[in-house]
Structure formats: structure tokens, C-alpha cells
Design a protein around this motif. Structure first.
Motif, PDB file in Angstrom:
ATOM      1  N   LEU A 138       0.853  -1.194   0.000  1.00  0.00           N
ATOM      2  CA  LEU A 138       0.000   0.000   0.000  1.00  0.00           C
ATOM      3  C   LEU A 138       0.883   1.236   0.000  1.00  0.00           C
ATOM      4  O   LEU A 138       1.662   1.450   0.936  1.00  0.00           O
ATOM      5  N   ILE A 139       0.789   2.040  -1.073  1.00  0.00           N
ATOM      6  CA  ILE A 139       1.605   3.255  -1.167  1.00  0.00           C
ATOM      7  C   ILE A 139       0.701   4.479  -1.249  1.00  0.00           C
ATOM      8  O   ILE A 139      -0.525   4.378  -1.290  1.00  0.00           O
ATOM      9  N   ASP A 140       1.338   5.638  -1.309  1.00  0.00           N
ATOM     10  CA  ASP A 140       0.648   6.922  -1.287  1.00  0.00           C
ATOM     11  C   ASP A 140       0.242   7.419  -2.651  1.00  0.00           C
ATOM     12  O   ASP A 140      -0.852   7.920  -2.846  1.00  0.00           O
ATOM     13  N   ASP A 141       1.180   7.325  -3.605  1.00  0.00           N
ATOM     14  CA  ASP A 141       1.008   8.090  -4.837  1.00  0.00           C
ATOM     15  C   ASP A 141       1.955   7.542  -5.911  1.00  0.00           C
ATOM     16  O   ASP A 141       3.165   7.657  -5.796  1.00  0.00           O
ATOM     17  N   PHE A 142       1.368   6.952  -6.955  1.00  0.00           N
ATOM     18  CA  PHE A 142       2.167   6.398  -8.048  1.00  0.00           C
ATOM     19  C   PHE A 142       3.048   7.443  -8.720  1.00  0.00           C
ATOM     20  O   PHE A 142       4.048   7.092  -9.353  1.00  0.00           O
ATOM     21  N   ALA A 143       2.665   8.730  -8.640  1.00  0.00           N
ATOM     22  CA  ALA A 143       3.433   9.759  -9.345  1.00  0.00           C
ATOM     23  C   ALA A 143       4.777  10.019  -8.660  1.00  0.00           C
ATOM     24  O   ALA A 143       5.641  10.681  -9.220  1.00  0.00           O
TER      25      ALA A 143
ATOM     26  N   GLY B 262       0.133 -11.446   2.688  1.00  0.00           N
ATOM     27  CA  GLY B 262       0.884 -10.499   3.498  1.00  0.00           C
ATOM     28  C   GLY B 262       0.704  -9.091   2.972  1.00  0.00           C
ATOM     29  O   GLY B 262       0.389  -8.898   1.792  1.00  0.00           O
ATOM     30  N   ILE B 263       0.894  -8.101   3.848  1.00  0.00           N
ATOM     31  CA  ILE B 263       0.666  -6.702   3.480  1.00  0.00           C
ATOM     32  C   ILE B 263       1.866  -5.864   3.908  1.00  0.00           C
ATOM     33  O   ILE B 263       2.343  -5.987   5.035  1.00  0.00           O
ATOM     34  N   VAL B 264       2.361  -5.028   2.998  1.00  0.00           N
ATOM     35  CA  VAL B 264       3.399  -4.059   3.326  1.00  0.00           C
ATOM     36  C   VAL B 264       2.762  -2.676   3.269  1.00  0.00           C
ATOM     37  O   VAL B 264       2.221  -2.286   2.233  1.00  0.00           O
ATOM     38  N   VAL B 265       2.805  -1.956   4.389  1.00  0.00           N
ATOM     39  CA  VAL B 265       2.240  -0.607   4.424  1.00  0.00           C
ATOM     40  C   VAL B 265       3.380   0.384   4.279  1.00  0.00           C
ATOM     41  O   VAL B 265       4.226   0.492   5.168  1.00  0.00           O
ATOM     42  N   ALA B 266       3.389   1.101   3.157  1.00  0.00           N
ATOM     43  CA  ALA B 266       4.460   2.056   2.886  1.00  0.00           C
ATOM     44  C   ALA B 266       3.864   3.453   2.746  1.00  0.00           C
ATOM     45  O   ALA B 266       4.130   4.187   1.804  1.00  0.00           O
ATOM     46  N   ARG B 267       3.011   3.791   3.686  1.00  0.00           N
ATOM     47  CA  ARG B 267       2.428   5.137   3.808  1.00  0.00           C
ATOM     48  C   ARG B 267       1.988   5.248   5.265  1.00  0.00           C
ATOM     49  O   ARG B 267       2.116   4.291   6.028  1.00  0.00           O
ATOM     50  N   ASP B 268       1.448   6.402   5.641  1.00  0.00           N
ATOM     51  CA  ASP B 268       0.997   6.513   7.023  1.00  0.00           C
ATOM     52  C   ASP B 268      -0.085   5.464   7.256  1.00  0.00           C
ATOM     53  O   ASP B 268      -0.903   5.184   6.379  1.00  0.00           O
TER      54      ASP B 268
END
Lengths: 330, 330
Positions: free
Chosen positions: A69-74, A121-127
């Protein structure tokens, strides 16, 4: 398809280790030396070995999928993270897929989206969304310095304080005494700002920091740098919260006719693919996205194999990459 | 959570249409006018409406997930495509996730990865793996001009021939008579090259095209542009297969001390977020990634609702975006 499919014995032979050690690596065990692990991972790649997927996977509801899970593809900072995850997870039979919360329509909740894909499994790479931690049936590892990281969940991150300190010492060493900082929201950006300002002030330099707390985008960097350079005379260097904001600052400098680095030094953070282009060639802090991805992948494999979360942060050391956007103060 | 959750009746009221028309839009029907569809989609977004997900979804094995298979996360052309997909699919209750085949470790087959996530629908936005088409149980829509697009599968793409023609007419109109082209592999790049060369030659200009057929990366653009400019005197404009290669060409020009656009005009293709930055400010062809995403999302919704594939290409018209990297020939 004429060559026989490589087996775990082939991997053990190529790596010069025992079959049970290969099994330990595949299960993400931490009872393996770094050298043995590297040898096994390298043999797995060289041979194109794939662990056989038991037919029970499907029956057990396993998807062999890891969602990031990320914030922004840009913002391409995530590219190295995903590469690092893939290098560890693919040989273990897992596939990495990326969900971007910024691009979701407002009608859709990113948490529900991640849950619906039944990732193993889940990787959280944002708040960190609290609802995800509360609802997810699958193990979670947090990648990066994040706001609201819950106690008891494994975190892998670079040391943002150390990285910002490297950036500060670099521009101070070049003689800059009045330095701008382009701030942004989020846990990582706040940690970088605090350390940069403390280091610079301690060394007798002055830092003018913006008070923006939104997403760290190119447009935000352009606007903030433009204001900073127009409203505060004598700023000869800028440290941006990340590479994308630094690229915004480079655009602002160009529009104002200020040559970089002759008239203004600019430092980013992330060492994204953009920073490495010949055109942008940005001095930046390498926060080891690849290494963070590998570590997060290993922790996640261990968790997916049933091991309890360590609940501690693993911290990787960042490094400074000096390219063409910084130079001596005039 | 105190406000009542909006219903389909609220959406119909806000859009000024009937409830059954809202249902048609949610099912991806093509018996809806463009104006009504836009009104409904806008109301869905404004109200934050989410269709209730029947409990039967899970029982029926539906994941409400759409997987997008791309080439390379380092090339941000996919960002607009995913935004367009999300705008149509999220209100219909689907989540978009992206799988990158370039970042997969060699040990892992991207096709197997996409299949393992049990997505309800698949968007292929790279050259089409035959094994995926043969094995996928879920509907597939192809986005973009792709090699090996199988007969009978829906395709949504911009008109690469028309877009390259716009680029050629632009540089010819600026007086450039000896033009370089940075070629690359893949269906879209080949279509762009053929049309660009035909248009320029027809207008009496000369085109020197590179013979590179690998991935369209920044490094490839840098290398190809460097060779072209060193080996062929008099080239005053370059058309690159995509934006990322054009950024490589900008880097090569800078390293050779050639000012852009005064000494060299450069045109890209894709109108990526990079092209739109203040720093790069690249003249490029907008291939309507957002529109392609919306159309692909609508086709996919219809297919997921059980409608047969149309088996024809829907073609969107590209447009030229003139920014700072092109100017008159000297």
C-alpha cells in the motif's frame, strides 16, 4: 521446457549449503547468516528455481500474493522498495502487487481494497490506516518512518534522522550558511526536517523552513521553493523533504533564472530513478529503498510462516549521493 | 459515521436521472448517453456512494479486484491509465492493483502472479503474454497498442499513428529538415516510428532513426541520442518513442552542451507526470492515458457483468502538447 526444472537440491549444490539451510531461507528464518542467505538467494535467481506450490495453497485460501500500500504512483520512490521486496519474495513463491491510495476514487476505501484481495501479506508504505491494522487477517510489515505505526507491528525503515544529518553536513561543508527547507506532511518528512534543522543550527547555520504539511509533490515543491526564494534573501541552498519536491525546486530555480548549483544548491531525499537520470542528476540521500524492501520481505516471509511479529524497528543506514545539484557557496 | 450512507436513490436524485439508469451505469452498459454517464459518475464521487457488496461476492469467489499488468514502474506513463481505471471502477465497487513484470525476479512468471490473485478482471498494458490469454478465467481488456494482441479481445488505445503524425507536423512546421528518431521495441513504439517517418519524408524532411529495439528507458534514450548527435551532423530535432527516452535525450543534449530548444528540439510521447513538471516541461503527445483507462474500465465492467467481448479496438484521438523543449530551426 526441455531442461529439467531445478530442485531445492540444485539450489543447495549451487550455493554450497545444505538442503535444510535452503529451506530455512525460503521460510525467512533469522537463524541464517547473511553470507549464506545471499548465496542461496543468488543461486535461486541464477537457476530460476521456483518452490513447488502445493495444491493445498488454494484449498487453504492462500493467494501467494503480497500487497504493497503506497501513497502516490506519481512519486517513484516506491520503485526500489518493490524491487527489493520482489527479490526476496519471488524466489519464495510470492507475487508483489501495488495499491495506490492517492489514485483511489473518493468512493473507495483503500483499506477495503487491500483486504478484498486476500493477500497473504501486506506491506504498508504510507501513514498507517488504523482500520487496516484492526481488520487485516494477514501479517503486516510497515516500510518507512510512518505516522501512527502501531505498537507490536514490525517496521523496517531507513534512519531519516541520520540521512537528513548527512544532507545538512554536506551543504554546511560547502559553506552554505542560510539554507531553506521544503517541509511536507508524514512521519518521514517530519523526522527529516527535525534532524536537518537541529544539525544546521548546531553548526551555526540558519534554516528557513516552510510550514507546508500536505503531500510531498512536485507542485508543492515548486510553490514552496518559489516563495522561499522570493521572500527570503540570501538563501543559497535548499533541502527538500524528498526528490519529487526537489525537482519542483529545480523548476522554480529555473523559472527565477537562478543557476543550479552556481547560484543555488538543492538536495533531495530518496535517490529515486528520477534523481539518477542524466538530466536531473540530483544530489540526494539514498534511503536504501531496495534494502528496506528486502528486509521487509524477509520479515513478512517469517510472519507468513507463522512466526510472531518482533514488534521492533529494523533501521537501515542511509547514504549521501553527491551529484550535480550541489556546489560551494559563493 | 453519523451521516447516513448514501443510497442509489440519492445518486439518481443528484444526477437527475432514474434509479435504473444508475444501475445501467454501474453495470457498464453502453445503452447510456455520455452526458448521463458523466452525471452519474460525478454524483457517485460527490456523494461518496459505494454500491453494497452482496455477501454473495465472497461465496461466488469474486474479489472485486482488477489487476493491471504493466512493463516497468520506472516509466510513469501508467499513472494516468490507473487514474482513469480507478475513476470508473471504484464507483462500481472494484479496486485497481498494479503488477509490474519488469521488476519480477526471473524466478517468477508474471502471468502466474496475475492469475494467483484471482482478480475479477485483468487489464494488459504491455505486450500480451499468450499464456495469460490462454489461462485467465477472468475477462481481459488490452490497453494500448500491443504486440500479439489476440483476435477477439477488446482493445482500447490511442491512435499512435495519428499522434506521431502530430509530432512530425509540429517539428516540420518549426522548419526542422533533418530529424532524429529514437526508436524502441513494442507495438506502440513501432507504430509511432512508422507514422513519424512516413509523415516527415512525405513533407520532404529526412529522418535518421536508431535501430534499437529494447525497452524504452531513460538510459536507452540517453545512449541513442548521444550516438545520433555525435554521428550525424545537422540534426536539429529529435522525436523519441516516449517521454522517458526524451528525458534521456535531454540529458544527452545537456552533456554535449547543446541548448534545448535553441540548438535542438525534443518531442516525447505519453504526456507523463514528468513531462508536466516545471523543470522538464516537455513538448509531447498526450495519448490520453486517462481516457484509455476510463474506456478500458467501462469495457471491463461490461465483460465482468457477463457481456461478450466486442473484439474490436476502441481508438482515442491523441493531442499535441507544446511546452518548452521545441522551437524554430535556426
Amino acid at each position: 521446457m526441455s531442461a529439467p526444472r531445478p530442485t531445492i537440491y540444485d539450489v543447495a549444490r549451487a550455493a554450497g549449503v545444505s538442503k535444510s539451510l535452503v529451506s530455512l531461507v525460503l521460510r525467512g528464518s533469522d537463524r541464517v547468516s547473511e553470507a549464506s542467505r545471499a548465496a542461496v538467494e543468488s543461486a535461486i535467481r541464477d537457476l530460476g528455481y521456483r518452490p513447488s506450490r502445493a495444491a493445498t495453497d488454494l484449498a487453504a485460501g492462500r493467494t501467494r500474493l503480497v500487497a504493497v500500500l503506497i501513497d502516490d504512483f506519481a512519486n517513484p520512490w516506491f520503485v526500489e522498495l518493490v524491487r527489493g521486496l520482489g527479490q526476496v519474495l519471488a524466489p519464495a513463491g510470492y507475487r508483489v502487487t501495488v495499491v495506490d491510495s492517492a489514485n483511489a476514487a473518493t468512493a473507495e476505501d483503500p483499506v477495503e481494497g487491500v483486504l478484498s484481495m486476500h493477500a497473504d501479506g501486506i506491506v504498508v508504505a504510507r501513514d498507517v490506516p488504523r482500520a487496516l491494522v484492526d481488520s487485516a487477517a494477514s501479517p503486516i510489515v510497515i516500510a518507512g518512518t510512518r505516522t501512527d505505526a502501531p505498537v507490536g507491528v514490525d517496521v523496517v525503515a531507513n534512519d531519516d534522522g541520520a540521512g537528513a544529518r548527512l544532507a545538512a553536513l554536506h551543504v554546511i561543508g560547502l559553506g552554505h550558511r542560510r539554507i531553506g527547507h521544503l517541509a511536507a506532511g508524514g512521519g518521514a518528512a517530519r523526522a527529516r526536517a527535525a534532524s536537518f534543522i537541529a544539525t544546521a543550527v548546531e553548526a551555526g547555520s540558519e534554516v528557513v523552513a516552510t510550514d507546508y504539511t500536505g503531500p510531498a509533490t512536485e507542485a508543492a515543491g515548486f510553490d514552496a521553493a518559489g516563495s522561499l526564494l522570493r521572500d527570503h534573501a540570501g538563501i543559497s541552498a535548499i533541502f527538500a523533504a524528498n526528490d519529487v519536491m526537489a525537482i519542483g525546486a529545480l523548476g522554480a530555480a529555473r523559472d527565477l533564472g537562478i543557476p543550479v548549483p552556481a547560484g543555488l544548491s538543492i538536495v533531495g531525499y530518496d535517490n529515486t530513478p528520477l534523481a539518477r537520470t542524466h538530466l536531473i542528476h540530483l544530489t540526494t540521500v539514498d534511503d536504501s529503498g531496495f534494502g528496506v524492501g528486502r528486509e521487509a520481505g524477509r520479515l513478512l516471509i517469517a510472519r507468513m510462516a507463522g512466526r510472531e511479529p518482533v514488534g521492533v524497528a529494523r533501521t537501515l543506514q542511509p547514504s549521501l549521493v553527491v551529484r550535480g545539484t550541489t556546489g560551494p557557496a559563493r
